[in-house]
Design an enzyme around this catalytic site. Structure first.
Site, PDB file in Angstrom:
ATOM      1  N   GLN A  31      35.735  20.775  30.441  1.00  0.00           N
ATOM      2  CA  GLN A  31      37.190  20.724  30.257  1.00  0.00           C
ATOM      3  C   GLN A  31      37.845  19.936  31.380  1.00  0.00           C
ATOM      4  O   GLN A  31      37.237  19.647  32.403  1.00  0.00           O
ATOM      5  CB  GLN A  31      37.748  22.152  30.211  1.00  0.00           C
ATOM      6  CG  GLN A  31      37.340  23.018  31.388  1.00  0.00           C
ATOM      7  CD  GLN A  31      37.200  24.492  31.044  1.00  0.00           C
ATOM      8  OE1 GLN A  31      37.745  24.955  30.060  1.00  0.00           O
ATOM      9  NE2 GLN A  31      36.466  25.240  31.851  1.00  0.00           N
ATOM     10  N   ASP A  86      38.472  32.219  37.514  1.00  0.00           N
ATOM     11  CA  ASP A  86      39.470  32.188  38.596  1.00  0.00           C
ATOM     12  C   ASP A  86      39.329  33.397  39.529  1.00  0.00           C
ATOM     13  O   ASP A  86      40.001  33.469  40.555  1.00  0.00           O
ATOM     14  CB  ASP A  86      40.887  32.143  38.013  1.00  0.00           C
ATOM     15  CG  ASP A  86      41.151  33.323  37.083  1.00  0.00           C
ATOM     16  OD1 ASP A  86      41.297  34.441  37.584  1.00  0.00           O
ATOM     17  OD2 ASP A  86      41.184  33.117  35.857  1.00  0.00           O
ATOM     18  N   GLU A 106      30.526  32.947  33.489  1.00  0.00           N
ATOM     19  CA  GLU A 106      31.539  31.892  33.346  1.00  0.00           C
ATOM     20  C   GLU A 106      30.800  30.614  32.953  1.00  0.00           C
ATOM     21  O   GLU A 106      29.784  30.265  33.542  1.00  0.00           O
ATOM     22  CB  GLU A 106      32.285  31.726  34.689  1.00  0.00           C
ATOM     23  CG  GLU A 106      33.018  30.420  34.909  1.00  0.00           C
ATOM     24  CD  GLU A 106      34.170  30.169  33.939  1.00  0.00           C
ATOM     25  OE1 GLU A 106      35.081  31.001  33.859  1.00  0.00           O
ATOM     26  OE2 GLU A 106      34.140  29.109  33.251  1.00  0.00           O
ATOM     27  N   ASP A 137      27.229  30.499  28.787  1.00  0.00           N
ATOM     28  CA  ASP A 137      28.110  30.951  27.711  1.00  0.00           C
ATOM     29  C   ASP A 137      28.062  32.481  27.615  1.00  0.00           C
ATOM     30  O   ASP A 137      26.974  33.068  27.551  1.00  0.00           O
ATOM     31  CB  ASP A 137      27.615  30.303  26.407  1.00  0.00           C
ATOM     32  CG  ASP A 137      28.538  30.624  25.254  1.00  0.00           C
ATOM     33  OD1 ASP A 137      28.697  31.816  24.921  1.00  0.00           O
ATOM     34  OD2 ASP A 137      29.108  29.685  24.679  1.00  0.00           O
ATOM     35  N   GLY A 138      29.227  33.103  27.590  1.00  0.00           N
ATOM     36  CA  GLY A 138      29.296  34.560  27.559  1.00  0.00           C
ATOM     37  C   GLY A 138      28.647  35.163  26.329  1.00  0.00           C
ATOM     38  O   GLY A 138      28.055  36.250  26.392  1.00  0.00           O
ATOM     39  N   ASP A 155      37.898  38.003  29.811  1.00  0.00           N
ATOM     40  CA  ASP A 155      39.008  37.218  30.362  1.00  0.00           C
ATOM     41  C   ASP A 155      38.879  35.802  29.809  1.00  0.00           C
ATOM     42  O   ASP A 155      38.542  34.867  30.524  1.00  0.00           O
ATOM     43  CB  ASP A 155      38.926  37.237  31.892  1.00  0.00           C
ATOM     44  CG  ASP A 155      40.161  36.644  32.542  1.00  0.00           C
ATOM     45  OD1 ASP A 155      41.125  36.322  31.822  1.00  0.00           O
ATOM     46  OD2 ASP A 155      40.144  36.477  33.768  1.00  0.00           O
ATOM     47  N   ASP A 158      42.489  30.634  25.672  1.00  0.00           N
ATOM     48  CA  ASP A 158      42.880  30.584  24.259  1.00  0.00           C
ATOM     49  C   ASP A 158      41.643  30.253  23.420  1.00  0.00           C
ATOM     50  O   ASP A 158      40.700  29.633  23.933  1.00  0.00           O
ATOM     51  CB  ASP A 158      43.934  29.484  24.034  1.00  0.00           C
ATOM     52  CG  ASP A 158      45.316  29.939  24.489  1.00  0.00           C
ATOM     53  OD1 ASP A 158      45.519  31.157  24.639  1.00  0.00           O
ATOM     54  OD2 ASP A 158      46.176  29.059  24.706  1.00  0.00           O
TER      55      ASP A 158
HETATM   56  N1  SAM Z   1      43.614  34.559  31.752  1.00  0.00           N
HETATM   57  C1  SAM Z   1      43.413  33.300  31.230  1.00  0.00           C
HETATM   58  C2  SAM Z   1      44.192  32.987  29.990  1.00  0.00           C
HETATM   59  O1  SAM Z   1      44.549  33.876  29.245  1.00  0.00           O
HETATM   60  O2  SAM Z   1      44.458  31.818  29.793  1.00  0.00           O
HETATM   61  C3  SAM Z   1      41.969  32.972  31.116  1.00  0.00           C
HETATM   62  C4  SAM Z   1      41.438  32.803  32.490  1.00  0.00           C
HETATM   63  S1  SAM Z   1      39.837  32.345  32.782  1.00  0.00           S
HETATM   64  C5  SAM Z   1      40.173  30.928  33.783  1.00  0.00           C
HETATM   65  C6  SAM Z   1      39.089  31.697  31.315  1.00  0.00           C
HETATM   66  C7  SAM Z   1      37.694  31.129  31.632  1.00  0.00           C
HETATM   67  O3  SAM Z   1      36.846  31.286  30.525  1.00  0.00           O
HETATM   68  C8  SAM Z   1      37.687  29.635  31.969  1.00  0.00           C
HETATM   69  O4  SAM Z   1      37.351  29.471  33.322  1.00  0.00           O
HETATM   70  C9  SAM Z   1      36.638  29.030  31.039  1.00  0.00           C
HETATM   71  O5  SAM Z   1      35.826  28.066  31.673  1.00  0.00           O
HETATM   72  C10 SAM Z   1      35.846  30.270  30.643  1.00  0.00           C
HETATM   73  N2  SAM Z   1      35.156  30.190  29.347  1.00  0.00           N
HETATM   74  C11 SAM Z   1      35.565  29.561  28.209  1.00  0.00           C
HETATM   75  N3  SAM Z   1      34.678  29.743  27.228  1.00  0.00           N
HETATM   76  C12 SAM Z   1      33.682  30.521  27.748  1.00  0.00           C
HETATM   77  C13 SAM Z   1      32.468  31.049  27.218  1.00  0.00           C
HETATM   78  N4  SAM Z   1      32.104  30.828  25.939  1.00  0.00           N
HETATM   79  N5  SAM Z   1      31.683  31.801  28.035  1.00  0.00           N
HETATM   80  C14 SAM Z   1      32.042  32.037  29.320  1.00  0.00           C
HETATM   81  N6  SAM Z   1      33.172  31.539  29.881  1.00  0.00           N
HETATM   82  C15 SAM Z   1      33.979  30.812  29.098  1.00  0.00           C
END
Ligand code: SAM
Length: 276
Positions: A31, A86, A106, A137-138, A155, A158
């Site tokens: 991203q 974060d 993450e 990947d989670g 967490d 979108d």
């Molecule tokens: N609180 C925030 C919001 O509502 O916008 C989200 C915060 S946190 C920064 C979201 C994180 O999820 C990002 O750092 C992103 O890289 C991570 N992320 C996205 N898809 C993911 C996945 N499939 N597995 C693990 N992490 C993921």
């Protein structure tokens, strides 16, 4: 020339934030990542032009995402955070002395690196000896064999790009398999006013998997005009009831045992929309 960060609420409504300075910008493998100084909103992490966290209102979001499930669970020892690079969620989890192990999964290591550099809570959270950060990947992480958790905190960003899988039925199924007896899970589930379909979809998906889901809310101004929702499930405790002693001990700015209970009281229009 003035620079503004625009956030679409829907086709007709937009929020905008004045950018005083772009402190960092890069394209990671997953991203576009930026860290900006938004003046009164403070330092802000932005992924693919969407605000993830601001210094000013992060405490509302992270306290409600974390302390609700941790105070509803009678003895949370093993906690998993999905997403959350974060480290704001981890910074709240480490306040719970009874937590023995925190795993964070993450997808993007650069989010963690940049948060540790720019966001004031992140470095101390990253150094907590109970924390292990896994990069990947989670969904894949949860599908694999591994420990079960008392609390899973999703967490997620979108539901776009790599975040899409975190809102789908197979992910919820994987969550269920990795929750321990009496375990609880909470996920952010979008804006009441501007992501009504998402809120309903998350609740429905979780009800299908767990039989019951709880929706609660808080106002997070940098995310949306009006309330933001969280949706949770439980294999035991009532998510809306905190352990009063543990909840009252936390030195928090938004969360309290009273706020915990009140956040589950939904107005009729929302209850009808969710249940209708
Ligand atoms: N609180 C925030 C919001 O509502 O916008 C989200 C915060 S946190 C920064 C979201 C994180 O999820 C990002 O750092 C992103 O890289 C991570 N992320 C996205 N898809 C993911 C996945 N499939 N597995 C693990 N992490 C993921």
């Amino acid at each position: 020339m003035e620079l503004w960060l625009l956030q679409d609420e829907d086709a007709h409504v937009q929020m905008r934030f004045r950018v005083l300075q772009v402190l960092h910008r890069e394209r990671s493998a997953y991203q576009e990542i930026a860290v900006m100084d938004l003046g009164s909103m403070g330092r802000t992490l932005v992924l693919d032009d969407a605000i993830q966290v601001t210094e000013r209102d992060a405490f509302v979001y992270h306290e409600m995402l974390v302390h609700v499930p941790l105070c509803a669970h009678p003895r949370p020892r093993r906690v998993l955070v999905v997403g959350g690079g974060d480290l704001g969620a981890v910074a709240e989890i480490v306040r719970h002395d009874e937590v023995e192990r925190i795993d964070l999964v993450e997808i993007d290591a650069r989010v963690v690196d940049l948060s540790r550099t720019y966001l004031p809570w992140a470095e101390a959270a990253a150094r907590d000896p109970r924390l292990t950060i896994h990069y990947g990947d989670g969904f894949v992480f949860l599908q694999a064999e591994g420990p079960r958790y008392d609390v899973i905190v999703v967490d997620a960003p979108d539901p776009v790009g790599p975040g899409v899988v975190l809102f789908e039925a197979p992910f919820y199924e994987a969550v269920r398999r990795r929750l321990d007896e009496g375990g609880v899970m909470v996920t952010q589930s979008g804006s009441v006013w501007f992501q009504a379909e998402l809120v309903t979809k998350v609740r429905r998906g979780l009800v299908e998997q767990f039989g019951r889901a709880w929706v609660y809310w808080a106002g997070v101004p940098s995310y949306s005009i009006g309330p933001w929702t969280f949706t949770g499930v439980s294999l035991g405790p009532d998510l809306s009831r905190p352990d009063p002693a543990r909840a009252a001990r936390l030195a928090t700015r938004y969360y309290s045992p009273e706020v915990h209970r009140a956040a589950f009281e939904l107005p009729p229009f929302l209850r009808e929309r969710l249940e209708g």
